[in-house]
Design a protein around this motif. Sequence first.
Motif, PDB file in Angstrom:
ATOM      1  N   VAL A   1       0.838  -1.207   0.000  1.00 47.23           N
ATOM      2  CA  VAL A   1       0.000   0.000   0.000  1.00 47.23           C
ATOM      3  C   VAL A   1       0.867   1.249   0.000  1.00 47.23           C
ATOM      4  CG1 VAL A   1      -1.727   1.314   1.315  1.00 47.23           C
ATOM      5  CG2 VAL A   1      -1.962  -1.167   1.054  1.00 47.23           C
ATOM      6  N   LYS A   2       1.919   1.252   0.806  1.00 48.80           N
ATOM      7  CA  LYS A   2       2.830   2.401   0.852  1.00 48.80           C
ATOM      8  C   LYS A   2       3.481   2.617  -0.512  1.00 48.80           C
ATOM      9  CE  LYS A   2       6.925   3.973   3.441  1.00 48.80           C
ATOM     10  NZ  LYS A   2       7.845   3.590   4.536  1.00 48.80           N
ATOM     11  N   HIS A   3       3.913   1.528  -1.129  1.00 52.56           N
ATOM     12  CA  HIS A   3       4.553   1.618  -2.440  1.00 52.56           C
ATOM     13  C   HIS A   3       3.590   2.167  -3.487  1.00 52.56           C
ATOM     14  CE1 HIS A   3       6.912   0.510  -5.951  1.00 52.56           C
ATOM     15  NE2 HIS A   3       5.858  -0.154  -6.404  1.00 52.56           N
ATOM     16  N   VAL A   4       2.391   1.617  -3.557  1.00 49.85           N
ATOM     17  CA  VAL A   4       1.419   2.055  -4.564  1.00 49.85           C
ATOM     18  C   VAL A   4       1.066   3.525  -4.363  1.00 49.85           C
ATOM     19  CG1 VAL A   4      -0.959   1.754  -5.388  1.00 49.85           C
ATOM     20  CG2 VAL A   4       0.528  -0.235  -5.092  1.00 49.85           C
ATOM     21  N   ALA A   5       0.866   3.935  -3.126  1.00 53.80           N
ATOM     22  CA  ALA A   5       0.549   5.341  -2.852  1.00 53.80           C
ATOM     23  C   ALA A   5       1.696   6.241  -3.305  1.00 53.80           C
ATOM     24  CB  ALA A   5       0.276   5.543  -1.365  1.00 53.80           C
ATOM     25  N   SER A   6       2.906   5.835  -3.033  1.00 51.89           N
ATOM     26  CA  SER A   6       4.079   6.629  -3.393  1.00 51.89           C
ATOM     27  C   SER A   6       4.252   6.727  -4.901  1.00 51.89           C
ATOM     28  CB  SER A   6       5.329   6.015  -2.766  1.00 51.89           C
ATOM     29  OG  SER A   6       5.201   5.928  -1.361  1.00 51.89           O
TER      30      SER A   6
ATOM     31  N   LEU B   1      -2.241   8.129   3.717  1.00 48.51           N
ATOM     32  CA  LEU B   1      -1.369   8.540   2.614  1.00 48.51           C
ATOM     33  C   LEU B   1      -1.922   8.013   1.291  1.00 48.51           C
ATOM     34  CD1 LEU B   1       1.308   9.650   1.389  1.00 48.51           C
ATOM     35  CD2 LEU B   1       2.283   7.384   1.870  1.00 48.51           C
ATOM     36  N   HIS B   2      -2.339   6.775   1.291  1.00 47.58           N
ATOM     37  CA  HIS B   2      -2.908   6.180   0.082  1.00 47.58           C
ATOM     38  C   HIS B   2      -4.128   6.978  -0.385  1.00 47.58           C
ATOM     39  CE1 HIS B   2      -5.058   3.283  -2.457  1.00 47.58           C
ATOM     40  NE2 HIS B   2      -3.871   2.769  -2.705  1.00 47.58           N
ATOM     41  N   HIS B   3      -4.998   7.341   0.535  1.00 43.65           N
ATOM     42  CA  HIS B   3      -6.185   8.129   0.186  1.00 43.65           C
ATOM     43  C   HIS B   3      -5.806   9.524  -0.339  1.00 43.65           C
ATOM     44  CE1 HIS B   3      -9.107   5.210   1.434  1.00 43.65           C
ATOM     45  NE2 HIS B   3      -8.641   5.165   2.660  1.00 43.65           N
ATOM     46  N   ARG B   4      -4.826  10.161   0.310  1.00 44.36           N
ATOM     47  CA  ARG B   4      -4.399  11.487  -0.153  1.00 44.36           C
ATOM     48  C   ARG B   4      -3.742  11.417  -1.530  1.00 44.36           C
ATOM     49  NH1 ARG B   4      -2.583  11.481   5.055  1.00 44.36           N
ATOM     50  NH2 ARG B   4      -0.386  11.524   4.416  1.00 44.36           N
ATOM     51  N   SER B   5      -2.944  10.389  -1.745  1.00 49.57           N
ATOM     52  CA  SER B   5      -2.296  10.202  -3.040  1.00 49.57           C
ATOM     53  C   SER B   5      -3.347   9.976  -4.128  1.00 49.57           C
ATOM     54  CB  SER B   5      -1.337   9.007  -2.961  1.00 49.57           C
ATOM     55  OG  SER B   5      -0.797   8.704  -4.219  1.00 49.57           O
ATOM     56  N   ALA B   6      -4.355   9.164  -3.820  1.00 47.90           N
ATOM     57  CA  ALA B   6      -5.432   8.909  -4.781  1.00 47.90           C
ATOM     58  C   ALA B   6      -6.205  10.193  -5.075  1.00 47.90           C
ATOM     59  CB  ALA B   6      -6.365   7.826  -4.252  1.00 47.90           C
ATOM     60  N   ALA B   7      -6.487  10.980  -4.052  1.00 46.85           N
ATOM     61  CA  ALA B   7      -7.212  12.247  -4.259  1.00 46.85           C
ATOM     62  C   ALA B   7      -6.396  13.203  -5.121  1.00 46.85           C
ATOM     63  CB  ALA B   7      -7.546  12.890  -2.911  1.00 46.85           C
TER      64      ALA B   7
END
Length: 191
Positions: free
Chosen positions: A45-50, A95-101
């Motif tokens: 999840v951290k990797h995908v968000a990044s 972080l994942h949600h913020r990255s997606a937004a």
Amino acid sequence: MESKTVLQQYLAEQRAGLLSRLDGLGERDLRWPMTRTGTNLLGLVKHVASVEAGYLGDVFGRPFGEPLPWLDEDAEVNADMWAPPEQTSAEIIALHHRSAAHAEATIAALDLDSPGDVPWWGPQHRHVTLHQILVHQIAETARHAGHADILRELIDGSAGDDRGNLADQSADEWASYRRRLEAAAEAAAGS
């Protein structure tokens, strides 16, 4: 339906699938390295968000705006693939949600043929369009969501998703199915 909308829907489905594999697990199980190379759910999840923050942010001149020190040039190798104890799962999911937004804002602001630049892809491939990067990010997210499916099954035996894509069988039926597969593998190998 517009092409951009279709691509956004596929990306959103893959994001949701990845995150759903974390449901109900504690910090230890979320972080536990399940492969020889240390692959773990929270790290995925951290990797995908990044990665999404870079591809659907920086590549189009729309920086994510948050420091991601695990991606810095001097960061430890694979620092984006795991979480140290002080970094909670709630923080990584947020972080994942913020990255997606942020990615969704980039997608909304640009046309599919909008140009971008991926400096880490090298001179022959670095010039891209939003369409190309959306396809790339869908593939990246789906790949890691598939990894997460397998890791979750290894952790607690849960398999499938909320769309019912896995046959509903009893533990005995699954064991029988697995024995059939093992026998087929042995027979194919000449054992």
